[in-house]
Design a protein around this motif. Structure first.
Motif, PDB file in Angstrom:
ATOM      1  N   ILE A  53       0.831  -1.205   0.000  1.00 25.34           N
ATOM      2  CA  ILE A  53       0.000   0.000   0.000  1.00 25.34           C
ATOM      3  C   ILE A  53       0.867   1.259   0.000  1.00 25.34           C
ATOM      4  CG2 ILE A  53      -1.695   1.325   1.328  1.00 25.34           C
ATOM      5  CD1 ILE A  53      -2.808  -1.362   2.315  1.00 25.34           C
ATOM      6  N   ILE A  54       1.895   1.249   0.843  1.00 21.94           N
ATOM      7  CA  ILE A  54       2.768   2.425   0.942  1.00 21.94           C
ATOM      8  C   ILE A  54       3.543   2.657  -0.361  1.00 21.94           C
ATOM      9  CG2 ILE A  54       4.783   3.385   2.126  1.00 21.94           C
ATOM     10  CD1 ILE A  54       3.841   1.924   4.649  1.00 21.94           C
ATOM     11  N   ASN A  55       4.043   1.573  -0.950  1.00 20.89           N
ATOM     12  CA  ASN A  55       4.881   1.682  -2.148  1.00 20.89           C
ATOM     13  C   ASN A  55       4.112   1.301  -3.406  1.00 20.89           C
ATOM     14  OD1 ASN A  55       7.746   2.070  -0.832  1.00 20.89           O
ATOM     15  ND2 ASN A  55       6.775   0.386   0.292  1.00 20.89           N
ATOM     16  N   PHE A  56       2.839   1.663  -3.464  1.00 18.69           N
ATOM     17  CA  PHE A  56       1.986   1.253  -4.580  1.00 18.69           C
ATOM     18  C   PHE A  56       2.535   1.722  -5.923  1.00 18.69           C
ATOM     19  CE2 PHE A  56      -1.624   1.967  -7.456  1.00 18.69           C
ATOM     20  CZ  PHE A  56      -2.144   0.687  -7.492  1.00 18.69           C
ATOM     21  N   SER A  57       2.929   2.992  -6.008  1.00 18.51           N
ATOM     22  CA  SER A  57       3.430   3.529  -7.283  1.00 18.51           C
ATOM     23  C   SER A  57       4.713   2.822  -7.715  1.00 18.51           C
ATOM     24  CB  SER A  57       3.676   5.033  -7.167  1.00 18.51           C
ATOM     25  OG  SER A  57       4.634   5.313  -6.159  1.00 18.51           O
ATOM     26  N   ARG A  58       5.582   2.530  -6.742  1.00 22.60           N
ATOM     27  CA  ARG A  58       6.819   1.833  -7.068  1.00 22.60           C
ATOM     28  C   ARG A  58       6.553   0.395  -7.525  1.00 22.60           C
ATOM     29  NH1 ARG A  58      11.491   3.398  -2.584  1.00 22.60           N
ATOM     30  NH2 ARG A  58      11.647   5.621  -3.127  1.00 22.60           N
TER      31      ARG A  58
END
Length: 280
Positions: A53-58
């Motif tokens: 969730i935190i690193n969704f874009s990555r």
């Protein structure tokens, strides 16, 4: 630039928070009986979901890179492609085109095709090695094929000899004052090298290089390329060299020039429309 730094700082802070939370829950599950319902697998799964969730874009960027890499590996990759256009006749009435192609990667059952389309006439005698050709006299198109076609025409993919070459003679193809030569890359090409050899008595003038594309209405759009071709005199010839790196699939470019010759100007009175030649 400031926004990127702030977003990166926030992302790092969230990742640190997720790590600390995981450590706290792991300690509580070992020391406090009220947290017996939490197992290490619950903690691992929870932390994994939190990180996603935190690193969704990555994660999305990573998946896109993997997909593009897989697609890249499945497609044909050309190490280099070399074309040599030599004007045997001063006025361009007889021209020899020679091309060599070396593959970095090609699937065993994949067939690669290259073609030459001109307004003039293609000579019947076509010399090839490690490939086969077909000539369409009506449209003046030569098609070069490398790879397995059928049982009678089988050019095997020897991993140590992933290359082919051909030579064609073009007649009455460059009769006008303003001329051009188009090149299309059907597959990703690491290096494309084009050499054009002119007579010293009739060198090219006002040479321009364009990227060719189409707009939404299907009309041709020419974008000037910030690349200067190398033009030099060699013996009794004027040689022009163009080298392009990392050509993507579908890229098309055009080299355009004028001829400084009274004979050409005389012939040009009959037709002022520039002709188009294309290699793909």
């Amino acid at each position: 630039m400031g926004k990127n730094k702030n977003s990166q700082s926030l992302l790092i802070s969230l990742n640190i928070f997720a790590t600390i939370t995981a450590i706290v829950f792991a300690i509580l599950s070992e020391t406090d009986d009220s947290f017996d319902f939490i197992s290490k697998w619950h903690i691992i799964l929870g932390v994994f979901i939190l990180y996603l969730i935190i690193n969704f874009s990555r994660v999305i960027q990573f998946i896109d890179r993997i997909k593009s890499r897989i697609k890249f590996l499945l497609n044909i990759v050309i190490e280099y492609r070399r074309g040599h256009l030599e004007f045997i006749d001063v006025l361009g009435e007889e021209v020899m085109y020679n091309e060599e192609c070396l593959f970095k990667r090609i699937r065993r059952k994949k067939v690669y095709t290259s073609s030459i389309a001109v307004d003039g006439k293609v000579d019947n005698v076509i010399h090839t090695y490690n490939c086969y050709n077909s000539l369409n006299h009506k449209n003046n198109i030569v098609t070069i094929s490398y790879g397995k076609k059928d049982e009678n025409k089988n050019i095997g993919h020897n991993k140590r000899q992933l290359q082919f070459g051909f030579v064609v003679i073009l007649r009455n193809t460059f009769p006008k004052k303003t001329e051009s030569w188009d090149t299309v890359c059907k597959h990703y090409t690491k290096v494309y090298d084009l050499k054009m050899s002119f007579s010293k008595t009739n060198p090219p003038r006002d040479v321009c290089l364009f990227a060719v594309s189409e707009n939404s209405k299907g009309k041709e759009v020419l974008t000037p390329l910030d690349i200067d071709p190398l033009i030099m005199q060699k013996y009794n010839r004027v040689v022009m060299k163009i080298k392009l790196l990392h050509m993507q699939k579908g890229d098309k470019f055009r080299v355009k020039w004028t001829w400084d010759s009274p004979k050409i100007k005389k012939k040009d009175k009959k037709s002022k429309k520039p002709s188009k030649k294309k290699a793909s």
